[in-house]
Design an enzyme around this catalytic site. Structure first.
Site, mmCIF file in Angstrom:
data_model
loop_
_atom_site.group_PDB
_atom_site.id
_atom_site.type_symbol
_atom_site.label_atom_id
_atom_site.label_comp_id
_atom_site.label_asym_id
_atom_site.label_seq_id
_atom_site.Cartn_x
_atom_site.Cartn_y
_atom_site.Cartn_z
ATOM 1 N N PRO A 45 31.498 3.449 15.958
ATOM 2 C CA PRO A 45 31.341 4.007 14.619
ATOM 3 C C PRO A 45 29.892 4.388 14.316
ATOM 4 O O PRO A 45 29.014 3.530 14.294
ATOM 5 C CB PRO A 45 31.824 2.886 13.685
ATOM 6 C CG PRO A 45 32.256 1.764 14.538
ATOM 7 C CD PRO A 45 31.887 2.042 15.942
ATOM 8 N N GLU A 46 29.662 5.661 14.124
ATOM 9 C CA GLU A 46 28.385 6.176 13.633
ATOM 10 C C GLU A 46 28.681 6.823 12.284
ATOM 11 O O GLU A 46 29.763 6.642 11.748
ATOM 12 C CB GLU A 46 27.786 7.166 14.642
ATOM 13 C CG GLU A 46 27.610 6.526 16.019
ATOM 14 C CD GLU A 46 27.044 7.464 17.067
ATOM 15 O OE1 GLU A 46 26.315 8.399 16.704
ATOM 16 O OE2 GLU A 46 27.336 7.267 18.262
#
Length: 260
Positions: A2-3
DNA sequence: ACGAGTACCTGGCAGC
DNA sequence: TGCTGCCAGGTACTCG
């Protein structure tokens, strides 16, 4: 992993679904997080009404009416799901008819605690070439390490930093301060573009289970990736290389033909 | 202030 | 087939 785009995808789903609902039945799983949620955060959750979900960098903030907010970080394997239990559920709570689960196989995720100091949001209107120039100026560290430093710029991880550098035509190992004005402007625009694209495509799901939104839907950014996780450059077809030395302890895929 | 290195954690995979 | 061991990565810490 997750960015910013993946976290924003999660935020949108949870905000749309849970706004106005009252949280109850907060339960910590076993085994729990590596850093256990502070009691004050769990207390704020229980019985709180959801005012909304915000995002800051890769952090999610659950705003509760009259009680402040609770910080969530997905780490690298964290997932927030609506109505899907699993063996790695570390925390769960009900909100209206839904049950929400925080899953985290590798236990890097966090719930509660303060939001750390973070650099500017690359999708804010104020983020431009001059902001990036101030970040890179005089720095000898690899530009990719600087892009991934959350205190300098909030939201880029290995995938989107690699893609932004590729789009800008800049090699990841270049010293931050060595970029020309034109390269800096190009890189600032590239950061925005890859992140906007990622958000619009619901994030990137590189392998089957790596990222799914709260309703279990994969993203489509992986179809548009040019270097990360590829053997051949998506622009010229040449071989994707890694830097000889890891940058920030991480792999740094790049195309020697397209990036200088 | 800055840059480099490492610990944290565990599923998945390469190598035997 | 089953075992071992290493890697992935975001953050926070230490050290020079």
């Amino acid at each position: 992993m997750p960015e910013l785009p993946e976290v924003e995808t999660v935020r949108r789903a949870l905000d749309a679904r849970l706004r106005g609902r009252v949280v109850c039945g907060v339960a910590v799983g076993r085994p729990t997080f590596y850093r256990r949620p502070p009691a004050v955060a769990l207390k704020a959750l229980e019985g709180g009404r959801v005012a909304g979900w915000r995002r800051r960098g890769k952090y999610l903030l659950l705003d509760l009416e009259g009680r402040g907010s609770v910080v969530f970080h997905l780490g690298m394997s964290g997932r927030l799901t609506i109505g899907k239990d699993g063996p790695h559920a570390r925390l769960s709570f009900r909100a209206g008819d839904d049950e929400i689960f925080f899953h985290d196989a590798r236990r890097f995720g966090r719930v509660g605690g303060p939001l750390p100091a973070l650099g500017p949001e690359p999708l804010d209107p104020g983020f431009d070439a001059s902001v990036l120039r101030a970040v890179l100026r005089g720095r000898s560290a690899p530009v990719k390490a600087l892009l991934m430093d959350q205190r300098l710029i909030a939201g880029l991880g290995n995938i989107y930093a690699s893609e932004a550098l590729h789009l800008a035509g800049v090699r990841p190992a270049r010293a931050g301060g060595s970029l020309t004005r034109a390269e800096t402007a190009s890189l600032a625009a590239a950061c925005r573009r890859v992140l906007e694209l990622g958000v619009s495509l619901g994030g990137s799901t590189l392998d089957d289970e790596s990222f799914l939104d709260p309703l279990g839907r994969p993203g489509r950014m992986q179809e548009r990736v040019k270097v990360y996780g590829r053997r051949a450059c998506g622009t010229c077809g040449g071989p994707v290389r890694d830097t000889r030395r890891p940058i920030g302890g991480r792999s740094s895929p790049h195309c020697p033909r397209c990036q200088s």
